[in-house]
Structures are given as structure tokens and as C-alpha cells.
Motif scaffolding. Sequence first.
Motif: not given
Length: 396
Positions: A51-53, A120-125, A185-190
Amino acid sequence: MSATWAVRQLRRRLGRTLLAVVGIAVAAALLLDMVMLGGGMERSFQDLLLSRGFQIRLSPKGTLPFDTEATLPRASAIADRLRANPAIEAAGAILVAPLHVRVGDSLVALVGFGVDPRGQGLYRLVEGGDLTAGDERGIVIGAPTAERTGWRIGDTVTIRGRLDPGAATAAAERRVVVRGIVDWLYDSKGRRSLGAVLPVIQALSVTPDGDRASLLMVKVRDDREVEAVADRIRAELPNVEVNSIAALVRQFRIRMTYFHQLSVILATISLIVAVLLVGTLLTITVNERLGEIATLRAIGVARATIVKQVLFEGGILTGLGTVAGLLLGIWTARYLDRILTSFPGLPAAISFFVPDAPSLARAGILLLVTGTLAGGYPAWLAARAPIATTLRSEAE
């Protein structure tokens, strides 16, 4: 003519036809759901990783990313070495560490991610500003963290690391400013997470020598060279585990073998049920209409016409059931997906049931063809019925 006769016969026994369509729809829905389950998990996992390439992950030898608490030493040197490779567009180290913050009288546990903004490929702003290289005063947080702590963009807060459980005190703390809200992107819900530049999390973690990372993410300029670049990295860094997305998907497939086997078994059962249902119904219908069929034969209707009529009946029943099953399958897939994705520890972005038009089309065509062919035995009974004997039996 055969199709018209088939429709007329099905309408004559409307209640039986509707029950058969419902039964086929249930079998079709199960088949389509199992097709979505069989390949959907892998596609969802692969899409998430890409998703982040970033196509390559480096982790401690013998581990997969985030599988253990092991860390890589000299992470910055490894990242600089990777960035010096002309085939690599970006590379960045990531460190995961437990953090705590005080909210009122409570001590709230968070997951801290130390990232290198250059890779970094962990999150989207989602909102506000992003982290920048060298900004050791800023953090980004996810929506669950903002909801639990009440933090807003621009707030100055204190985060703590190296917590002593017995004394409930932290050996390290840092005053930081919330720069933005992000989607992890990789976090579980909550799950409550925050991100800061790598040196901040390293200073707050328990790593003794400081320059450590849980993994490194690598983005290759040309997708066609990913495996070649991964092989070169393995040769240059033999003490590091190097996994391309293809390798990670293979590992994921091995771990999800149970789901694949389950999907194949249930899909096969659903196909068998549909075939038996159509075959049984048409056999009963043909036996009830033997007198009518013999009369048609006696006035000159060809045997092939009778066979086509019975096969058309099977095809119409299966076609109606498949269309209804597609709608039912999509609804049940969404319901089951909500249940399965609620398991603890699964990334919220993972889906178990992923619609794939070609796969669903193949499953639908397979069901339609086998359902139509299920009328083969009843059609054979109708075609071989002796005219004179059948008419005499009907007259008696």
C-alpha cells in the motif's frame, strides 16, 4: 422451442421450482464465499504490504517483521548503505517500543513507532502535519489514541518509556507536540499507537546501545528488479533476514493453510449439493411426466428435443439459483468478514473475503455448467422411456 417448454414446466410446479432455486442459491453462496476466502486473504495481505510501495522488509535473522521483540543493531548504518544503492528509491528503519502516558489518574499504554520520515511505510497522514527528519519534538497519533487521551493537533504532551511496573514510574520521558492524525496501516482495530522520529523512540526504549530497529523497509525503483535487489541485499547482509513481498505472501499462505483447505472442502461440498439438488428434482419431474413425454414422442417429437428440454430446465434452475446466490454470497461474506477481522492482533486493513471478478465469474460458470449437466441422467431417462409401454402404463 425446448427453452419455452422448459420454462412452462418449471412454472407448472412453481412452489417446487422456488424451493429448488433457494437451495441452489444457498449452495452457490457458499461456493462463491469459499472462492473469495480462498484467494482473498492473500490478495488483501499483499495489497496491504504494497500500500505504500515498499517491496522488501529486513528483520533480525530467522524472524518475520514484528514477529518477535528482536532488533537489528546498527540500523542507521544499514539504512544509509541501502540508500546508497542506485536501484533503491527509499529505505527507512522502524523501531517498535511500549510507551505510556498519563491521562487523568490513569496510566495508558501505547505502542510507539520510531520511523525515519525518509522511508516510512507504516501510516497515511489524515490530518495536520507529518513528521520531518530531525524533528524530535513532534509526534503523530492514530484516531484510537486521540479518542482515549483527548489529544488534539498542537497539544504538548509527555510520553514515557522504560516503565518500572512495580513503582509505576518511567526511566525516560519526553515532552512532544502532536503534529498530526494518521491512519496506521498495520494496526489492529482500536490499538492505540503513536509515531515519532526514530531517535526519540530509541531514547525511550530499553535498547542499550541505542541504534537499533525492529525492521527496515525498502522501496525499489523498478518492480521488476525486486527479487534481484533482495538477493543482493542477502549477499551483502548475511546476518539479516531479507523478505520480498512475494516471500512474505508465501509465508502468509503457509500460515493460512487451514483456511485454504477449509475453503476447498466447503466449495466442493456446495458444488456437489447443487448438482444433487438439480439432478434429484429433475429426476422426480421426469418420472411424473413420463406419460406426457411418451405422448410427445408418439406424435413425432424427436428424442433430442426431449433431452434438450430437460437440460434447459436444469440450466434455468441453476442460473436463477446462481444469480440469487451471488447476492446472498456478497451479503454473507461481509457479515463473516466482520466476525473474522475482529480477532485480536489482526491488522484492521486485512480482509478474509475479497471479491475478485474473474474468480467469481469462473465459479459461477462452473456452477452453471455442472448444474446444467446434472440434468443428464434425468434427460437420459426421458429419452429412453419406451413409448408403447409407458402409454399403456399411464392408461391403466
